[in-house]
Structure formats: C-alpha cells, structure tokens
Design a protein around this motif. Structure first.
Motif, PDB file in Angstrom:
ATOM      1  N   ASP A 482       0.827  -1.199   0.000  1.00  0.00           N
ATOM      2  CA  ASP A 482       0.000   0.000   0.000  1.00  0.00           C
ATOM      3  C   ASP A 482       0.865   1.255   0.000  1.00  0.00           C
ATOM      4  O   ASP A 482       1.854   1.347   0.738  1.00  0.00           O
ATOM      5  N   GLY A 483       0.487   2.223  -0.852  1.00  0.00           N
ATOM      6  CA  GLY A 483       1.045   3.570  -0.732  1.00  0.00           C
ATOM      7  C   GLY A 483       2.423   3.783  -1.305  1.00  0.00           C
ATOM      8  O   GLY A 483       3.155   4.664  -0.821  1.00  0.00           O
ATOM      9  N   CYS A 484       2.829   3.026  -2.325  1.00  0.00           N
ATOM     10  CA  CYS A 484       4.126   3.284  -2.952  1.00  0.00           C
ATOM     11  C   CYS A 484       4.168   4.709  -3.511  1.00  0.00           C
ATOM     12  O   CYS A 484       3.169   5.222  -4.017  1.00  0.00           O
ATOM     13  N   ARG A 485       5.349   5.353  -3.434  1.00  0.00           N
ATOM     14  CA  ARG A 485       5.475   6.760  -3.826  1.00  0.00           C
ATOM     15  C   ARG A 485       6.565   6.921  -4.883  1.00  0.00           C
ATOM     16  O   ARG A 485       7.701   6.486  -4.674  1.00  0.00           O
ATOM     17  N   GLU A 486       6.213   7.552  -5.984  1.00  0.00           N
ATOM     18  CA  GLU A 486       7.194   7.818  -7.019  1.00  0.00           C
ATOM     19  C   GLU A 486       8.231   8.818  -6.535  1.00  0.00           C
ATOM     20  O   GLU A 486       7.927   9.743  -5.781  1.00  0.00           O
ATOM     21  N   LYS A 487       9.475   8.616  -6.992  1.00  0.00           N
ATOM     22  CA  LYS A 487      10.644   9.445  -6.668  1.00  0.00           C
ATOM     23  C   LYS A 487      11.099   9.278  -5.225  1.00  0.00           C
ATOM     24  O   LYS A 487      11.851  10.105  -4.708  1.00  0.00           O
ATOM     25  N   PHE A 488      10.706   8.176  -4.589  1.00  0.00           N
ATOM     26  CA  PHE A 488      11.111   7.876  -3.224  1.00  0.00           C
ATOM     27  C   PHE A 488      11.901   6.565  -3.189  1.00  0.00           C
ATOM     28  O   PHE A 488      11.687   5.677  -4.014  1.00  0.00           O
ATOM     29  N   VAL A 489      12.816   6.464  -2.218  1.00  0.00           N
ATOM     30  CA  VAL A 489      13.493   5.201  -1.936  1.00  0.00           C
ATOM     31  C   VAL A 489      12.551   4.314  -1.131  1.00  0.00           C
ATOM     32  O   VAL A 489      11.924   4.771  -0.174  1.00  0.00           O
ATOM     33  N   HIS A 490      12.478   3.040  -1.516  1.00  0.00           N
ATOM     34  CA  HIS A 490      11.672   2.073  -0.784  1.00  0.00           C
ATOM     35  C   HIS A 490      12.607   1.038  -0.174  1.00  0.00           C
ATOM     36  O   HIS A 490      13.232   0.250  -0.891  1.00  0.00           O
TER      37      HIS A 490
END
Length: 521
Positions: A482-490
């Motif tokens: 849930d809630g993956c964010r573009e331009k972010f490190v995961h």
C-alpha cells in the motif's frame, strides 16, 4: 576520491559503521566470496595472515585497473605510474612479478586496455600509451583529448576512461570545491546563475573514435566511478556532499543534469547541450525540486547513507556468464569509506532506468576504488584510502575476490510492479515464511535537494505489505504494498524469509529507487 570536508566525518564514523548490516555479515560472506590478497601494504598489523609484500618502495595506491590475460593485470597508481603484474591468479599468489610499464603521469585515475594500447585520464588530458618496440616499456604517449578547465584546485580530479559499445571513451570531471583567490580568476562564470568553475567541471564527456570530445551531461560532484551496462549505456556514481543528499548512480545521456548546481557555470559554452536554466531551487524535497526544475533528472539508484556506504566509487559489470555467481549482467559498485562492494539491479520503467541496491561484500583491506573482472570471472579490487580514513588494516593494495561455488540465499532482483514489488531469489524459499507479510518490513523516504552538505532521510513513511504471494518454484515473491510513492526510496528488510532448508538470507536488505510506478502488468 572523497573530498577533504568529509575527512573528519570519516574519522568519527568507525563506531557507527560496525552496526551496518553488511559489516555484521562479513564472516558469512566469506563462505561464498573469498578475498585473496595479492599485494597489500598494512598500516599497523604486520602479523595479518593475508599480507603479501609489494616490491620495496612501490606505493601501490591503485587508481586504475585493467585485466590483460589469464595471468596478468595492469595497475595504475595515483603517483603516476603503470605497472604490469604477472601471476596474479595464483592461489596463493606467492610468485607475483612486477614490471613498470609507464611513468611520469599526472594523477591517473583510471586505466583501459583497448586497441593494443593503454588509455588513461590524467588531470589535464586523456592519453594513449603504447609500446612500439616490443620491450614491454612504454615509448609513445599520445594526447587523445584535452581542453577542460584546470585551476590548480586539489579537488579537480579527472576519471576514466571507460568504453561504450560504439567505441566512445567516456570520462568524468570532478567539481572544484571552495575555489579561492587565483582559482576564481581562472574560472568560467555563468552570468545568469553566478556559478564559477573551471570549464566542464562537474561534466561527463565522451571522446569519439575520431578524437572529438563532446560534453554530454552535467551536475556531477565527485564522479569517481563510471561504467557501462550490458547494453553499453553509460552510468556514473556520485558521492554525498553539497547538492548531493547521499551517494547515487546515474544514467549518462545527452542534456541530462543530475544535481550539483556549480557545473552549470559551463552551460553558456557553445558546445553545451544544456540551456534555458533560469534558476536552481534550494532546500526542497527532491521530488518537489524535480517539479520546478525541468532539467533535473533523478538518480537511477540512491544509496542510503551508511546503510549502503558513504562514498561510492567504481562500477563493474558482471560479464562472467555465471563464473562469478548468480548475478551475471548486474552492476557492482565500490565503496570507499566502508571498504566494501555493493550490488545493483536496474530495469527500465516507462523508458527510464531505476532499480535496487543490495549489500554484497565487506571486509577488504582498504578503501575500494577500482574493480576489474578477470578472465576466470573473479574480480580484481584496487585499494587506496589516499590519506582519508577507511575501514581495513591497510592504506592501499590489490586483492582478488572469487566465488567459492557455494550459492548464497540472496534477493537477486527487485522489480517494480503496479501494486508493489516482485522479488527474485537465488534459491527457492520456504513457502510459509515467504508468504507471511510479517516476514517483510518496508518504508519509504527521500532527501533534500540543497546546497548544504548531504541530507537526512526525510518524509519517512511505513509501507504496509498486504499480501506476499510465492511462485510455485519458490524463486519469486510478489509483494502487494500500500502507498508506494514515485521518486522515493523504498527500503525493504526481508528478515523473516527462509530457504526450504531453513537458511536465512545472507543480506536481508534491499533499497529500491522508485522513479516511476508501472501502469499495469
């Protein structure tokens, strides 16, 4: 190389470094990838069982490395020489011979064997070096390219060359930091933005087979590593500092701007592929800076600071076709301060590269600056801490890393999906632990784009994993997140996953830079 402002932080870093996952795994890593010392100069402990002496007086600060054949490698050293070492594949390497091939070079920071010649980037030029009479000593030094700015600042390093699949030679040019006095009077000045640097400082350049030098991309700070992927496209690494939140990997292509604003001093030059930069944001989260600064492009991979090193260096493509283990086609990235090597998997999403980095091998005798793959698939590792602190008992040397043939349980690949990520493993995993969402922890964060030094992780958010689906063969897991964010490190920690024989992952951490979420399967 790392910059001098970073030196104090290195000196105080040892206590913090010992908690990093890759360092804690050193003993286990040796079961799968074994380090063989060829020539290591120790700083303190002469009783080390891995120590092998170099010839008296040879300070082997390895700054360039090229594998020649099934017994020899060539080594450039920072103080201006090229040496050819024979017998380097022997185990133990008890009878290595040393022959000086070239001398009187000005701080060579790369080495390439190509077309029966050595190519080396010196501080002020790209040079071709040949042995014309066959006596194994260089007798011809040819200037292939020059014309970038040199003000005399100590930090104006020049790196390379590396070769792409079209026969172009690529180099990268370090930014000058804190120019003062006469240095300021010998710089390029951008009248719109006010930045001052020597010409093309902070740029990536390519030199065609015809000898034309072409500025390609800008925004580099300390681009000490560059290399090609399996398709011959070029990448470089950068190091944390002003304008650079943490270490990074970038795809080099025409007109791209990465992060260091002072490189824009050269954009008014007629050969510049960059233009129309009216202002540079300062102090914004990186995803927000991308929205207001259209020339700025994100890294392919962020290396979270200390978790994945402190000073990224060289890039090596595994072209061994399995002789070096299960990671053929992936990139390996050297790490200076922590004396280690990381692994990178990249993929294209919506036409652009992004991917994940993983810990790989720690425990080298000194800072890892250069890497080259040998003819048997093993990796030669060139070491020098150049007076800056790094882990390890030595200040410089040459080591070789070989796969023992034993297969580690690792996350081999991490791919973005429209609803999360897919992991591929090197061995089948246990279905019970692999399908339990509690076996995984994930969070995401980004960095500030700012003129100040580095950045903390900001806008951190926990990422609930709703479902983990294991493939029938046990080699893949689809994580619904849930809630993956573009331009972010995961950041992923698969701490609970086990193999079918109850073996834990050698490295449970992965760090995926999610520049774009795939729109569908």
């Amino acid at each position: 190389m790392v910059d001098r402002t970073f030196r104090t932080r290195c000196l105080w870093g040892f206590v913090l470094l010992v908690v990093s996952p890759q360092i804690l795994r050193a003993a286990d890593e040796n079961d799968f990838y074994r380090i063989v010392s060829i020539a290591v100069a120790e700083a303190s402990d002469s009783r080390s069982p891995h120590w092998q002496p170099a010839p008296d007086g040879l300070v082997m600060e390895v700054s360039g490395l090229a594998a020649l054949d099934d017994s020899r490698v060539a080594v450039a050293i920072r103080k201006g020489e090229i040496w050819i070492l024979d017998g380097v594949y022997d185990d133990p390497p008890a009878n290595v011979t040393y022959s000086r091939f070239a001398s009187a070079l000005h701080e060579p920071l790369g080495l390439l064997w190509h077309n029966d010649s050595f190519y080396v980037t010196q501080r002020s030029e790209l040079t071709q070096i040949r042995d014309r009479d066959g006596d194994q000593v260089a007798d011809e030094y040819l200037t292939i390219a020059k014309g970038w700015g040199v003000t005399g600042h100590y930090h104006e390093y020049a790196y390379g060359p590396k070769l792409d699949h079209d026969g172009n030679l690529w180099i990268t040019l370090n930014i000058g930091l804190g120019l003062k006095g006469d240095q300021l009077r010998r710089t390029v000045e951008n009248k719109t933005l006010g930045y001052r640097q020597g010409l093309w400082r902070g740029w990536g350049m390519k030199v065609t087979p015809q000898g034309e030098m072409i500025p390609v991309c800008a925004g580099m700070r300390s681009p000490s590593g560059l290399g090609a992927n399996a398709d011959g496209e070029m990448f470089y690494t950068d190091q944390q500092g002003n304008w650079v939140g943490t270490n990074t990997l970038h795809h080099m292509r025409s007109g791209a701007f990465f992060h260091h604003a002072e490189s824009l001093a050269s954009i008014d030059h007629p050969a510049s592929p960059l233009n129309d930069v009216a202002s540079v944001p300062n102090g914004l989260p990186f995803p927000d800076a991308l929205k207001v600064f259209p020339q700025l492009v994100p890294p392919v991979v962020w290396f979270p600071y200390k978790k994945m090193g402190q000073s990224a260096t060289d890039i090596m493509l595994d072209e061994s076709d399995g002789k070096f283990g299960p990671f053929a086609g992936q990139l390996f990235v050297g790490e200076f301060t922590q004396a280690s090597i990381h692994r990178v998997f990249i993929e294209r999403v919506n036409g652009e590269f992004q991917g994940a980095c993983f810990p790989f091998r720690s425990g080298f005798a000194s800072a890892v600056l250069r890497m080259a793959q040998g003819h048997d698939g093993s990796m030669f590792v060139g070491l020098t801490n150049r007076g800056w602190s790094s882990l390890g008992a030595a200040s410089y040397g040459l080591q070789r890393l070989e796969w023992t043939g034993k297969m580690p349980l690792e996350i081999k690949e991490m791919r973005a999906k429209h609803d999360g990520f897919e992991l591929t493993f090197t061995k089948p995993i246990d279905g019970k632990t692999g399908s339990d969402p509690a076996s995984y922890l994930m969070s995401s964060y980004t960095y500030l784009y700012q003129s100040s030094y580095g950045s903390e992780e900001i806008q951190r958010k926990a990422m609930p994993i709703r479902k983990a689906t294991v493939s029938e063969d046990g080699l893949r897991v689809h994580l619904t997140v849930d809630g993956c964010r573009e331009k972010f490190v995961h950041e992923l920690n698969a701490i609970g996953v086990r193999s079918k024989s109850d073996e834990p992952l050698l490295h449970s951490h992965a760090y995926y830079t999610l520049n774009a979420i795939p729109t569908s399967e």
